[in-house]
Design a protein around this motif. Structure first.
Motif, mmCIF file in Angstrom:
data_model
loop_
_atom_site.group_PDB
_atom_site.id
_atom_site.type_symbol
_atom_site.label_atom_id
_atom_site.label_comp_id
_atom_site.label_asym_id
_atom_site.label_seq_id
_atom_site.Cartn_x
_atom_site.Cartn_y
_atom_site.Cartn_z
ATOM 1 N N ALA A 223 0.805 -1.222 0.000
ATOM 2 C CA ALA A 223 0.000 0.000 0.000
ATOM 3 C C ALA A 223 0.841 1.277 0.000
ATOM 4 C CB ALA A 223 -0.955 0.002 1.183
ATOM 5 N N GLU A 224 1.987 1.276 0.681
ATOM 6 C CA GLU A 224 2.819 2.474 0.771
ATOM 7 C C GLU A 224 3.830 2.592 -0.363
ATOM 8 O OE1 GLU A 224 4.518 3.236 4.642
ATOM 9 O OE2 GLU A 224 2.847 2.250 5.628
ATOM 10 N N VAL A 225 3.920 1.559 -1.211
ATOM 11 C CA VAL A 225 4.909 1.539 -2.284
ATOM 12 C C VAL A 225 4.269 2.065 -3.565
ATOM 13 C CG1 VAL A 225 6.459 0.084 -3.637
ATOM 14 C CG2 VAL A 225 6.061 -0.447 -1.215
ATOM 15 N N SER A 226 4.834 3.123 -4.119
ATOM 16 C CA SER A 226 4.267 3.707 -5.338
ATOM 17 C C SER A 226 5.065 3.360 -6.592
ATOM 18 C CB SER A 226 4.171 5.226 -5.210
ATOM 19 O OG SER A 226 5.462 5.775 -4.993
ATOM 20 N N PHE A 227 6.281 2.791 -6.405
ATOM 21 C CA PHE A 227 7.115 2.457 -7.561
ATOM 22 C C PHE A 227 7.978 1.251 -7.252
ATOM 23 C CE2 PHE A 227 11.037 2.833 -10.031
ATOM 24 C CZ PHE A 227 10.521 2.897 -11.319
ATOM 25 N N VAL A 228 8.059 0.320 -8.200
ATOM 26 C CA VAL A 228 8.933 -0.843 -8.105
ATOM 27 C C VAL A 228 9.719 -0.939 -9.405
ATOM 28 C CG1 VAL A 228 9.024 -3.366 -7.904
ATOM 29 C CG2 VAL A 228 7.330 -2.093 -6.593
ATOM 30 N N ASP A 229 11.047 -1.072 -9.307
ATOM 31 C CA ASP A 229 11.844 -1.270 -10.515
ATOM 32 C C ASP A 229 12.299 -2.727 -10.592
ATOM 33 O OD1 ASP A 229 14.044 -1.572 -8.823
ATOM 34 O OD2 ASP A 229 15.109 0.206 -9.544
ATOM 35 N N SER A 230 13.178 -3.027 -11.529
ATOM 36 C CA SER A 230 13.603 -4.415 -11.723
ATOM 37 C C SER A 230 14.329 -4.978 -10.500
ATOM 38 C CB SER A 230 14.495 -4.531 -12.963
ATOM 39 O OG SER A 230 15.648 -3.724 -12.824
ATOM 40 N N SER A 231 15.037 -4.129 -9.774
ATOM 41 C CA SER A 231 15.707 -4.594 -8.552
ATOM 42 C C SER A 231 14.689 -4.961 -7.478
ATOM 43 C CB SER A 231 16.650 -3.520 -8.011
ATOM 44 O OG SER A 231 17.687 -3.282 -8.923
ATOM 45 N N GLY A 232 13.621 -4.171 -7.387
ATOM 46 C CA GLY A 232 12.546 -4.482 -6.447
ATOM 47 C C GLY A 232 11.858 -5.781 -6.803
ATOM 48 N N LEU A 233 11.585 -5.961 -8.099
ATOM 49 C CA LEU A 233 10.991 -7.223 -8.551
ATOM 50 C C LEU A 233 11.933 -8.382 -8.257
ATOM 51 C CD1 LEU A 233 9.397 -6.308 -11.993
ATOM 52 C CD2 LEU A 233 8.202 -6.857 -9.873
ATOM 53 N N GLY A 234 13.215 -8.170 -8.491
ATOM 54 C CA GLY A 234 14.206 -9.206 -8.220
ATOM 55 C C GLY A 234 14.229 -9.602 -6.756
ATOM 56 N N ALA A 235 14.111 -8.621 -5.873
ATOM 57 C CA ALA A 235 14.075 -8.912 -4.437
ATOM 58 C C ALA A 235 12.854 -9.752 -4.089
ATOM 59 C CB ALA A 235 14.067 -7.609 -3.639
ATOM 60 N N LEU A 236 11.706 -9.411 -4.662
ATOM 61 C CA LEU A 236 10.489 -10.181 -4.390
ATOM 62 C C LEU A 236 10.591 -11.604 -4.938
ATOM 63 C CD1 LEU A 236 7.898 -7.361 -5.105
ATOM 64 C CD2 LEU A 236 8.336 -8.430 -2.880
ATOM 65 N N VAL A 237 11.175 -11.755 -6.129
ATOM 66 C CA VAL A 237 11.373 -13.095 -6.699
ATOM 67 C C VAL A 237 12.341 -13.889 -5.820
ATOM 68 C CG1 VAL A 237 12.332 -14.379 -8.661
ATOM 69 C CG2 VAL A 237 10.778 -12.459 -9.055
ATOM 70 N N GLY A 238 13.375 -13.237 -5.327
ATOM 71 C CA GLY A 238 14.316 -13.897 -4.424
ATOM 72 C C GLY A 238 13.642 -14.400 -3.163
ATOM 73 N N LEU A 239 12.708 -13.615 -2.636
ATOM 74 C CA LEU A 239 11.958 -14.046 -1.451
ATOM 75 C C LEU A 239 11.076 -15.239 -1.776
ATOM 76 C CD1 LEU A 239 10.944 -10.559 -0.025
ATOM 77 C CD2 LEU A 239 12.720 -12.114 0.851
ATOM 78 N N LEU A 240 10.467 -15.208 -2.950
ATOM 79 C CA LEU A 240 9.623 -16.323 -3.381
ATOM 80 C C LEU A 240 10.454 -17.607 -3.479
ATOM 81 C CD1 LEU A 240 6.638 -16.693 -4.195
ATOM 82 C CD2 LEU A 240 7.332 -16.310 -6.555
ATOM 83 N N LYS A 241 11.645 -17.492 -4.016
ATOM 84 C CA LYS A 241 12.535 -18.657 -4.107
ATOM 85 C C LYS A 241 12.953 -19.130 -2.717
ATOM 86 C CE LYS A 241 14.462 -17.764 -8.666
ATOM 87 N NZ LYS A 241 15.687 -17.457 -9.434
ATOM 88 N N ARG A 242 13.207 -18.195 -1.824
ATOM 89 C CA ARG A 242 13.644 -18.538 -0.457
ATOM 90 C C ARG A 242 12.550 -19.299 0.286
ATOM 91 N NH1 ARG A 242 18.420 -16.857 2.197
ATOM 92 N NH2 ARG A 242 18.291 -17.595 4.318
ATOM 93 N N VAL A 243 11.308 -18.884 0.106
ATOM 94 C CA VAL A 243 10.178 -19.558 0.742
ATOM 95 C C VAL A 243 9.995 -20.947 0.125
ATOM 96 C CG1 VAL A 243 7.667 -19.510 0.944
ATOM 97 C CG2 VAL A 243 8.971 -17.486 1.500
ATOM 98 N N GLY A 244 10.203 -21.027 -1.187
ATOM 99 C CA GLY A 244 10.104 -22.313 -1.880
ATOM 100 C C GLY A 244 8.715 -22.916 -1.797
ATOM 101 N N THR A 245 8.671 -24.221 -1.829
ATOM 102 C CA THR A 245 7.385 -24.921 -1.828
ATOM 103 C C THR A 245 6.815 -25.102 -0.429
ATOM 104 O OG1 THR A 245 8.533 -27.044 -1.795
ATOM 105 C CG2 THR A 245 7.924 -26.158 -3.959
ATOM 106 N N ARG A 246 7.597 -24.762 0.600
ATOM 107 C CA ARG A 246 7.106 -24.957 1.964
ATOM 108 C C ARG A 246 6.193 -23.822 2.434
ATOM 109 N NH1 ARG A 246 12.136 -22.611 2.864
ATOM 110 N NH2 ARG A 246 12.155 -21.050 4.498
ATOM 111 N N GLY A 247 6.142 -22.735 1.674
ATOM 112 C CA GLY A 247 5.349 -21.596 2.095
ATOM 113 C C GLY A 247 4.688 -20.898 0.928
ATOM 114 N N GLU A 248 4.306 -19.652 1.171
ATOM 115 C CA GLU A 248 3.607 -18.884 0.140
ATOM 116 C C GLU A 248 3.793 -17.403 0.418
ATOM 117 O OE1 GLU A 248 -0.898 -18.468 -1.782
ATOM 118 O OE2 GLU A 248 -0.579 -19.788 -0.083
ATOM 119 N N ILE A 249 3.774 -16.623 -0.653
ATOM 120 C CA ILE A 249 3.799 -15.165 -0.545
ATOM 121 C C ILE A 249 2.586 -14.628 -1.290
ATOM 122 C CG2 ILE A 249 4.983 -13.037 -1.200
ATOM 123 C CD1 ILE A 249 7.629 -14.495 -0.856
ATOM 124 N N ILE A 250 1.832 -13.763 -0.610
ATOM 125 C CA ILE A 250 0.705 -13.077 -1.226
ATOM 126 C C ILE A 250 0.999 -11.578 -1.151
ATOM 127 C CG2 ILE A 250 -1.766 -12.569 -1.125
ATOM 128 C CD1 ILE A 250 -2.184 -15.327 0.134
#
Length: 113
Positions: free
Chosen positions: A49-76
């Motif tokens: 809600a407070e984020v108004s802009f995401v660039d490729s580095s921001g997307l990369g960080a989110l993808v990295g978190l998704l990989k870190r969680v793996g199949t044992r968890g979930e990110i919404i």
């Protein structure tokens, strides 16, 4: 950089306290969230809600978190601004991440799952 609110069953609500998730902030953001994952919180709601802009580095960080969680968890992700959602659509990351309109619905989805 982030605010966290833990809920039972490995669920954590993460709120980035920044208007821009970019190369300047993405690494610190990711490192803080990884600490939560390493503490056993593998079901994350990231409230954009407070984020108004995401660039490729921001997307990369989110993808990295998704990989870190793996199949044992979930990110919404919830409450993205239109400009942020546009970046997810352009990069087709809207097909990778799950989005819900607000944090209550996202937390309910993780509790049900």
């Amino acid at each position: 950089m982030i605010t966290t609110d833990t809920h039972g069953q490995g669920i954590c609500l993460v709120t980035p306290n920044m208007p821009r998730l970019t190369a300047a902030t993405a690494t610190a953001f990711k490192d803080e969230v990884v600490q939560m994952i390493d503490q056993g919180y593998d079901k994350l709601v990231i409230d954009l809600a407070e984020v108004s802009f995401v660039d490729s580095s921001g997307l990369g960080a989110l993808v990295g978190l998704l990989k870190r969680v793996g199949t044992r968890g979930e990110i919404i992700l919830c409450q993205p601004a239109d400009s942020v959602m546009q970046m997810f659509r352009i990069t087709r990351m809207d097909r990778v991440f799950r989005f819900l309109p607000d944090r209550a619905q996202a937390l309910d989805a993780l509790n049900a799952g």
